[in-house]
Design a protein around this motif. Sequence first.
Motif, PDB file in Angstrom:
ATOM      1  N   UNK A 156       0.868  -1.173   0.000  1.00  0.00           N
ATOM      2  CA  UNK A 156       0.000   0.000   0.000  1.00  0.00           C
ATOM      3  C   UNK A 156       0.907   1.226   0.000  1.00  0.00           C
TER       4      UNK A 156
ATOM      5  N   UNK B  59       2.812  -0.061   5.048  1.00  0.00           N
ATOM      6  CA  UNK B  59       1.936   0.925   5.657  1.00  0.00           C
ATOM      7  C   UNK B  59       2.727   1.979   6.433  1.00  0.00           C
TER       8      UNK B  59
ATOM      9  N   UNK C 270      -6.597   8.337   0.362  1.00  0.00           N
ATOM     10  CA  UNK C 270      -7.771   7.510   0.625  1.00  0.00           C
ATOM     11  C   UNK C 270      -8.689   7.459  -0.586  1.00  0.00           C
TER      12      UNK C 270
ATOM     13  N   UNK D  19      -7.051   4.955  -2.869  1.00  0.00           N
ATOM     14  CA  UNK D  19      -7.256   3.562  -2.469  1.00  0.00           C
ATOM     15  C   UNK D  19      -8.704   3.167  -2.731  1.00  0.00           C
TER      16      UNK D  19
ATOM     17  N   UNK E 167      -7.466  -6.148  -1.934  1.00  0.00           N
ATOM     18  CA  UNK E 167      -6.444  -5.454  -1.157  1.00  0.00           C
ATOM     19  C   UNK E 167      -5.361  -6.382  -0.663  1.00  0.00           C
ATOM     20  N   UNK E 168      -5.616  -7.691  -0.720  1.00  0.00           N
ATOM     21  CA  UNK E 168      -4.581  -8.616  -0.301  1.00  0.00           C
ATOM     22  C   UNK E 168      -3.560  -8.843  -1.410  1.00  0.00           C
TER      23      UNK E 168
ATOM     24  N   UNK F 252     -18.193  11.975   0.434  1.00  0.00           N
ATOM     25  CA  UNK F 252     -17.412  11.099   1.311  1.00  0.00           C
ATOM     26  C   UNK F 252     -18.256   9.949   1.815  1.00  0.00           C
ATOM     27  N   UNK F 253     -19.509  10.260   2.196  1.00  0.00           N
ATOM     28  CA  UNK F 253     -20.355   9.209   2.755  1.00  0.00           C
ATOM     29  C   UNK F 253     -20.665   8.170   1.680  1.00  0.00           C
TER      30      UNK F 253
ATOM     31  N   UNK G 142     -17.671   6.083   1.052  1.00  0.00           N
ATOM     32  CA  UNK G 142     -17.522   5.153   2.171  1.00  0.00           C
ATOM     33  C   UNK G 142     -18.447   3.964   2.010  1.00  0.00           C
TER      34      UNK G 142
ATOM     35  N   UNK H 270     -17.278   1.730  -0.802  1.00  0.00           N
ATOM     36  CA  UNK H 270     -16.113   0.964  -0.328  1.00  0.00           C
ATOM     37  C   UNK H 270     -16.594  -0.246   0.446  1.00  0.00           C
ATOM     38  N   UNK H 271     -17.530   0.025   1.371  1.00  0.00           N
ATOM     39  CA  UNK H 271     -18.052  -1.029   2.231  1.00  0.00           C
ATOM     40  C   UNK H 271     -18.673  -2.136   1.394  1.00  0.00           C
TER      41      UNK H 271
ATOM     42  N   UNK I 155     -16.000  -4.107  -0.617  1.00  0.00           N
ATOM     43  CA  UNK I 155     -15.140  -4.966   0.183  1.00  0.00           C
ATOM     44  C   UNK I 155     -15.911  -6.201   0.631  1.00  0.00           C
ATOM     45  N   UNK I 156     -17.175  -5.974   1.028  1.00  0.00           N
ATOM     46  CA  UNK I 156     -18.002  -7.084   1.461  1.00  0.00           C
ATOM     47  C   UNK I 156     -18.237  -8.052   0.300  1.00  0.00           C
TER      48      UNK I 156
ATOM     49  N   UNK J  85     -15.321 -10.152  -0.260  1.00  0.00           N
ATOM     50  CA  UNK J  85     -15.233 -11.193   0.761  1.00  0.00           C
ATOM     51  C   UNK J  85     -16.119 -12.367   0.379  1.00  0.00           C
TER      52      UNK J  85
END
Lengths: 322, 346
Positions: free
Chosen positions: A63, A119, A247, A250, A260-261, A296-297, A300, A303-304, A307-308, A311
């Motif tokens: 990163x 990091x 940010x 990213x 991200x891994x 921003x919200x 965010x 992003x959430x 990422x979920x 996963x």
Amino acid sequence: MFLKHKYVPILVTITLFLAMFAAGSFLYTGFFSLQVLMNLFVDNAFLLITAIGMSFVILSGGIDLSVGSMIALTTMVSASLVQQQGWSPAVVIPLVLLMGAVFGSGMGAMIHYFKIQPFIVTLAGMFLARGFCYVISIDTITIDNAFYTNVAQTKITLPGGSFISISAIIALAVAAAAIFIAHYTRFGRNVYALGGNEHSALLMGLPVARTKILVYTFSGFCSALAGVVFTFYMLSGYGLHAVGFELDTIAAVVIGGTLLTGGVGYVLGTFFGVLIQGVIQTIISFNGTLSSWWTKIVIGLLLFTFILFQRVLSARRSVLKQ
Amino acid sequence: MKSIYKHHLFWPLCVLAALLLFNLFYSPDFFSITFRDGHLYGSLIDILNFGSPLILVAIGMTLVVATSGIDLSVGSIVAISGAVACLSISKASDQNMLSLILLSVLMAIVLSLLLGVWNGLLVSAAGIQPIIATLILMVAGRGIAQLITGGQIITVTSDKYAYIGSGSLAALPFSIFVVAAVLIAVTLVTRKTALGLFIESVGCNPAASLMSGIRAKWVLISVYMFCGLCAGIAGLLLSSNVSSADGNNAGLWYELDAILAVVIGGTSLNGGRFYLLGTVVGALIIQTMTTTIYMIGVPPEITLVVKAFVVLAVCLVQSSAFRAAIASRWKTRHYPGEKEITRHVS
């Protein structure tokens, strides 16, 4: 499934972009035009360039938090050399690009040889670059050099009456070059291998040290180039330019479907990730009543979700393997 | 003698002492503390008072880092908690009502706990990397804080609220007592019960701790909750100190300072070990450094450069590869077969 699994995230990103653009077109008159689309590139050229550098870093499993500060430092160095020392832009621009690359390779070498987490190293790099800005000057330095103002004001008219800026063309060129590097060169393969599993890459005899350092060098170079483009955009150097920009970058990479891994993702995804951020901003500015912090919200939330989503996908993949 | 400099607090304390010593030579009245109107005044008291939000955030961060995680959202939580408290106070007609203040503080604390739970759930239940999981709240949190304050700076005129961050108890700033209470509580809970050991074992190896019967998920959630709580209290201290809430700038860069304090204190970012007192000393070093830089008259923004070098130095010292490289420089005699042997042994 007709689709290959690996293309699912990037297709989701592209669909999301198209859906958002369509939604904007239905909601607001004047949204659906080539110019709005071109403006996405014009206003986000520096984000696109930085995000491409960041994609390589994240693909390699690292990163880079120093990108925002690097942009600020580039604007500051360019402004002070051109404006206060009277240097020619033909010297200054290669110089700042070199500075970015050297800065990046320094961080890369530290990460690789001393085994410190990326990091933390890039965090220190971020402090350092921001701090150097203030060492140069605490105030804004405005640029009125003829070359910079000319580049900033040049509009290249496209067929159909819309126009695009030189910065946007630079960004698109970088994107094209990056796609080529990532998928059609040995270096690109090495980056994916490194991100997939560093240990295996080493055992396979891949040049891990060189690849890792080059990745951060490339990211440093990209953020310096983004800084040059940003200088065209703002026509000033200031230590507080691009605060929190790392940010956004990213976020653009993650929304673009890069894991991200490390090891999984496409530069093209990042391209659309940047466009999605641009569309959000455009919709908010077309709406006129929403305040800018909604950006921003929404980012965010996106992003959430992404990422979920990643996963869930990777969990399914591991179930399939068993 | 060896046990003294092997102690984890030795190096941080040395740095702190060196900084204080420098100040002593630079301005002799640095250590003078005067007593006026029932308050103590002096640079040292200022360092403790202004440093207390950072110490709090860093204490929370220490436990998160001990589980080999990281919490980037603390700065945003600081802003949100201050914004909520100030908003609810500023809406009232009588801003000095005790029940109102207590309710607002309670609201801010509950909200920051909830934000901590959110982070904890993302990390433990969804299994997302901590950096990324907390990045979401870091980005969105600033937006939420600005949404609460409406993009304005909310000012309150309440003596009772201002007491939290700038009042004094027994001649010392009240915030010091808040920090002390939190520090003592968390030390007792982690060192006198098994919880501290649980946290460290989750940081070392989550799978192994799960096998040995530790509910790793609950440990993670409670650690992030505690970090949120600490950030929330820090937000209250900060906003009440200036009697206003600024969604944009409150707690900006706090996450980085807190991580820096934790690392200086000797807690490794790889997790598995934590030193609360080390963190406190680390936070004090950062605050003293900031004060010193202000005092010398260098532009305060230069602090960033100094911080960068401190981070690098501390990380290099912690890096075993770097130590090995230095050690081999020091060793003058090389035996030809040595390299070969070490390769096979390790």
